[in-house]
Design an enzyme around this catalytic site. Structure first.
Site, mmCIF file in Angstrom:
data_model
loop_
_atom_site.group_PDB
_atom_site.id
_atom_site.type_symbol
_atom_site.label_atom_id
_atom_site.label_comp_id
_atom_site.label_asym_id
_atom_site.label_seq_id
_atom_site.Cartn_x
_atom_site.Cartn_y
_atom_site.Cartn_z
ATOM 1 N N CYS A 148 53.312 13.715 33.701
ATOM 2 C CA CYS A 148 54.370 13.477 32.714
ATOM 3 C C CYS A 148 54.486 14.634 31.731
ATOM 4 O O CYS A 148 55.430 14.691 30.962
ATOM 5 C CB CYS A 148 54.160 12.150 32.005
ATOM 6 S SG CYS A 148 52.504 11.960 31.403
ATOM 7 N N GLU A 187 63.253 13.552 34.611
ATOM 8 C CA GLU A 187 62.008 14.158 35.075
ATOM 9 C C GLU A 187 62.021 14.197 36.609
ATOM 10 O O GLU A 187 62.237 13.156 37.246
ATOM 11 C CB GLU A 187 60.930 13.185 34.613
ATOM 12 C CG GLU A 187 59.596 13.694 34.437
ATOM 13 C CD GLU A 187 58.680 12.602 33.853
ATOM 14 O OE1 GLU A 187 57.641 12.982 33.369
ATOM 15 O OE2 GLU A 187 58.998 11.396 33.891
ATOM 16 N N GLY A 198 53.410 4.804 32.198
ATOM 17 C CA GLY A 198 54.328 4.695 33.329
ATOM 18 C C GLY A 198 55.716 5.113 32.907
ATOM 19 O O GLY A 198 55.876 5.902 31.963
ATOM 20 N N ASN A 220 49.634 8.606 39.290
ATOM 21 C CA ASN A 220 49.442 10.070 39.322
ATOM 22 C C ASN A 220 48.073 10.509 38.803
ATOM 23 O O ASN A 220 47.580 11.552 39.210
ATOM 24 C CB ASN A 220 50.588 10.807 38.615
ATOM 25 C CG ASN A 220 50.706 10.459 37.161
ATOM 26 O OD1 ASN A 220 50.287 9.394 36.736
ATOM 27 N ND2 ASN A 220 51.265 11.353 36.378
ATOM 28 N N GLU A 279 52.700 5.186 26.937
ATOM 29 C CA GLU A 279 52.789 6.598 27.342
ATOM 30 C C GLU A 279 53.841 6.640 28.435
ATOM 31 O O GLU A 279 53.575 6.244 29.570
ATOM 32 C CB GLU A 279 51.447 7.081 27.906
ATOM 33 C CG GLU A 279 50.316 7.113 26.919
ATOM 34 C CD GLU A 279 50.528 8.122 25.804
ATOM 35 O OE1 GLU A 279 51.329 9.054 25.971
ATOM 36 O OE2 GLU A 279 49.884 7.962 24.763
ATOM 37 N N LEU A 280 55.024 7.149 28.103
ATOM 38 C CA LEU A 280 56.148 7.029 29.031
ATOM 39 C C LEU A 280 56.542 8.392 29.602
ATOM 40 O O LEU A 280 55.772 9.335 29.549
ATOM 41 C CB LEU A 280 57.313 6.331 28.320
ATOM 42 C CG LEU A 280 56.924 5.011 27.628
ATOM 43 C CD1 LEU A 280 58.100 4.409 26.882
ATOM 44 C CD2 LEU A 280 56.360 4.008 28.626
ATOM 45 N N LYS A 329 45.528 -3.434 35.282
ATOM 46 C CA LYS A 329 46.471 -3.601 36.400
ATOM 47 C C LYS A 329 46.851 -2.189 36.852
ATOM 48 O O LYS A 329 47.743 -1.559 36.281
ATOM 49 C CB LYS A 329 47.701 -4.374 35.922
ATOM 50 C CG LYS A 329 48.395 -5.216 36.953
ATOM 51 C CD LYS A 329 49.199 -4.511 38.004
ATOM 52 C CE LYS A 329 50.254 -3.544 37.624
ATOM 53 N NZ LYS A 329 50.542 -2.623 38.760
ATOM 54 N N PRO A 330 46.144 -1.666 37.878
ATOM 55 C CA PRO A 330 46.467 -0.306 38.327
ATOM 56 C C PRO A 330 47.742 -0.296 39.149
ATOM 57 O O PRO A 330 48.251 -1.355 39.542
ATOM 58 C CB PRO A 330 45.266 0.056 39.202
ATOM 59 C CG PRO A 330 44.780 -1.260 39.732
ATOM 60 C CD PRO A 330 45.083 -2.290 38.678
HETATM 61 P P1 ADP Z 1 55.660 5.082 38.195
HETATM 62 O O1 ADP Z 1 56.997 5.603 38.547
HETATM 63 O O2 ADP Z 1 54.744 6.078 37.587
HETATM 64 O O3 ADP Z 1 55.016 4.286 39.277
HETATM 65 P P2 ADP Z 1 56.204 2.617 36.852
HETATM 66 O O4 ADP Z 1 56.578 2.439 35.442
HETATM 67 O O5 ADP Z 1 57.099 2.114 37.907
HETATM 68 O O6 ADP Z 1 55.928 4.159 36.976
HETATM 69 O O7 ADP Z 1 54.777 1.992 37.118
HETATM 70 C C1 ADP Z 1 53.688 2.136 36.233
HETATM 71 C C2 ADP Z 1 52.866 0.877 36.270
HETATM 72 O O8 ADP Z 1 53.668 -0.207 35.784
HETATM 73 C C3 ADP Z 1 52.403 0.471 37.669
HETATM 74 O O9 ADP Z 1 51.088 -0.046 37.584
HETATM 75 C C4 ADP Z 1 53.391 -0.610 38.038
HETATM 76 O O10 ADP Z 1 52.893 -1.527 38.988
HETATM 77 C C5 ADP Z 1 53.581 -1.296 36.693
HETATM 78 N N1 ADP Z 1 54.813 -2.097 36.564
HETATM 79 C C6 ADP Z 1 55.983 -1.940 37.198
HETATM 80 N N2 ADP Z 1 56.862 -2.900 36.815
HETATM 81 C C7 ADP Z 1 56.219 -3.686 35.898
HETATM 82 C C8 ADP Z 1 56.583 -4.838 35.133
HETATM 83 N N3 ADP Z 1 57.785 -5.395 35.202
HETATM 84 N N4 ADP Z 1 55.652 -5.362 34.300
HETATM 85 C C9 ADP Z 1 54.435 -4.813 34.202
HETATM 86 N N5 ADP Z 1 54.029 -3.733 34.906
HETATM 87 C C10 ADP Z 1 54.914 -3.167 35.747
#
Ligand code: ADP
Length: 483
Positions: A286, A385, A230, A154, A252-253, A177-178
């Protein structure tokens, strides 16, 4: 919108490289489902190479003076602003932002680089009076080491700069890792960092199989910290994994922000601010207001004004410079809004405005911004959310009820309150159980201020001097003198 000259490789040790197994994936434009770029689908091996590069770069980066690092980060900031349009087009193409939101994000992203370039010069230590005359107590701060940075779609640029601006400023190299939805902005940022003269290996970018890359971040002892933005779900996965290696986390969740409008508020200004916090980035932030509490006595008036404002919002593609809202990121995001509306209506809420898919853009995920009223605790929209342009309205009688219900959520990122009564404003910011409180302010985020959540919204802070401290480790030195 076409994006030119995009990088299509991962960036490891200053080089643009393909995935070890040569796999790739397509990045799609949420406005039309067309391919924006093809990027490597990396995994464990690639993440390990990036960690090697970052680890190798650490000693020299740490040894530089804060002033030297600052000058390089400032140069990076300047390049980002020089290429503002190029970056904005990437954000439009892969995240579906309106051109105005995209330009705003580039400015916001750059603001973290200039802030941390300056603030990185002010990492102080301390001396503490000892208990005996032959001792000296020193406290120094050191960079924690290599940081694994995981970011969402986002804010593809700003969610990175707010982390790595701080990490780099204090001497930590990073592996980013984007999100797989928006990797190109990260690649562009890293390219600009290299162009600015930031040494190879200090900024690395890998993408692809998120869980494999996440595992490397969790298990490799050279990764000293993971900075994640995320979902709460993935944040919890990382917390569980971090237990084995006692890796530091900054998380940051998700949020579930309440916005509370009292009958003593300046109503027009309150509506304007609620509109800004609710519909910015098409409702995909968020800190977006997710539950809008309105005092009973002004509920009809407020609703009328909101409907009037929402009906004026223009949904459109980036080709339209006046568009206020773009597409949602994907089909799931669209489905979630529909689910929240249907669930709420089936439990007694009223759909007051919008919520339709805009068929004109058949391959994109465009929806008319919407308002539902009569929302309560039984509904999904209260508990989760939405992450989209849906404004749920809840009425309340008095302050006590508003605060209690606003805090009735496992999340605690942001909250907003609108009142002209000073004593009430103070009571509210003291009682609202969130990391960020906006009083008559729907857009509180700023590079110099701390940003972070309570409860299941996270751990740690970004922004301000607090954001720097996340990437530092304190060392206590005790010196015994020969007298
Ligand atoms: P969003 O709904 O905002 O995409 P996510 O938490 O699914 O939120 O994703 C946020 C980031 O976390 C992304 O870069 C995604 O690829 C990464 N991600 C998802 N699953 C994992 C995991 N098991 N370990 C590490 N990173 C992850």
């Amino acid at each position: 919108m076409t994006v030119q000259n995009i990088s299509t490789g991962m960036i490891i040790n200053g080089k643009t490289v393909e995935a070890a197994d040569k796999e790739v994936f397509e990045v799609l434009n949420p406005a039309n489902n067309q391919i924006v770029g093809v990027v490597p689908n990396g995994g464990k091996e690639d993440a390990e190479k990036a960690v090697n590069a970052a680890h190798g770069a650490f000693p020299a980066w740490k040894r530089k003076t804060a002033g030297e690092r600052s000058a390089l980060i400032q140069k990076w900031h300047d390049l980002l602003l020089d290429r503002k349009e190029e970056m904005a087009k990437i954000l439009v193409a892969e995240a579906g932002k309106t051109i105005n939101d995209a330009r705003g994000e580039v400015d916001y992203a750059a603001s973290f680089l200039s802030w941390f370039a300056e603030e990185g010069k002010r990492v102080y230590g301390e001396t503490i009076p000892a208990s005996t005359t032959d001792k000296r107590i020193l406290v120094i701060n050191e960079p924690i080491g290599v940081v694994g940075v995981i970011t969402p779609w986002n804010f593809p640029a700003a969610s990175i700069t707010k982390k790595i601006g701080a990490a780099l400023a204090v001497g930590c190299p990073v592996v980013i890792k984007p999100s797989e939805y928006t990797p190109i902005a990260a690649l562009k940022l890293a390219e600009l960092a290299i162009e600015a003269g930031i040494p190879k290996g200090v900024v690395n970018v890998v993408m692809g199989r998120a869980n494999e890359i996440g595992e490397v971040f969790l298990q490799d002892p050279r990764i000293k910290m993971i900075s994640f933005t995320g979902s709460t779900k993935v944040g919890k996965i990382l917390m569980r994994g971090a237990a084995d290696t006692v890796t530091k986390l900054s998380l940051e969740l998700g949020g579930n922000a309440p916005a509370i409008v009292f009958d003593d508020a300046d109503l027009d200004r309150a509506v304007e601010s609620v509109m800004a916090t609710k519909f910015r980035n098409s409702g995909q932030t968020c800190v977006c207001a997710n539950r809008i509490f309105v005092q009973e006595s002004i509920a009809d008036q407020f609703l009328e004004k909101m409907i009037d404002q929402v009906s004026k919002l223009k949904v459109g593609t980036s080709e339209d410079p006046d568009a206020d809202l773009g597409p949602l990121i994907n089909e799931d995001a669209y489905a979630k809004i529909q689910k929240h509306i249907q669930d709420a209506v089936s439990k007694g809420a009223t759909l007051e405005y919008g919520g339709d898919r805009i068929e004109e853009y058949e391959n994109g995920y465009f929806v008319t911004p919407c308002i539902i009223s009569g929302v309560n605790e039984e509904m999904e929209v209260w508990n989760e959310e939405t992450f989209g342009p849906l404004a749920p309205i809840i009425t309340f009688k008095d302050e006590e009820e508003a605060v209690e219900r606003a805090n009735n959520t496992p999340y605690g990122l942001a909250s907003y309150a609108f009142t002209e009564n000073l004593s009430r404003a103070v009571r509210l910011y003291e009682k609202l159980d969130t990391g960020i409180v906006g009083i008559n302010d729907g857009l509180p985020a700023a590079a110099q201020a701390p940003f972070g959540g309570r409860k299941e919204s996270g751990i740690g802070l970004e922004g301000g001097h607090y954001g720097l401290e996340e990437f530092l480790e304190t060392k206590y030195v005790s010196i015994k003198l020969h007298e």
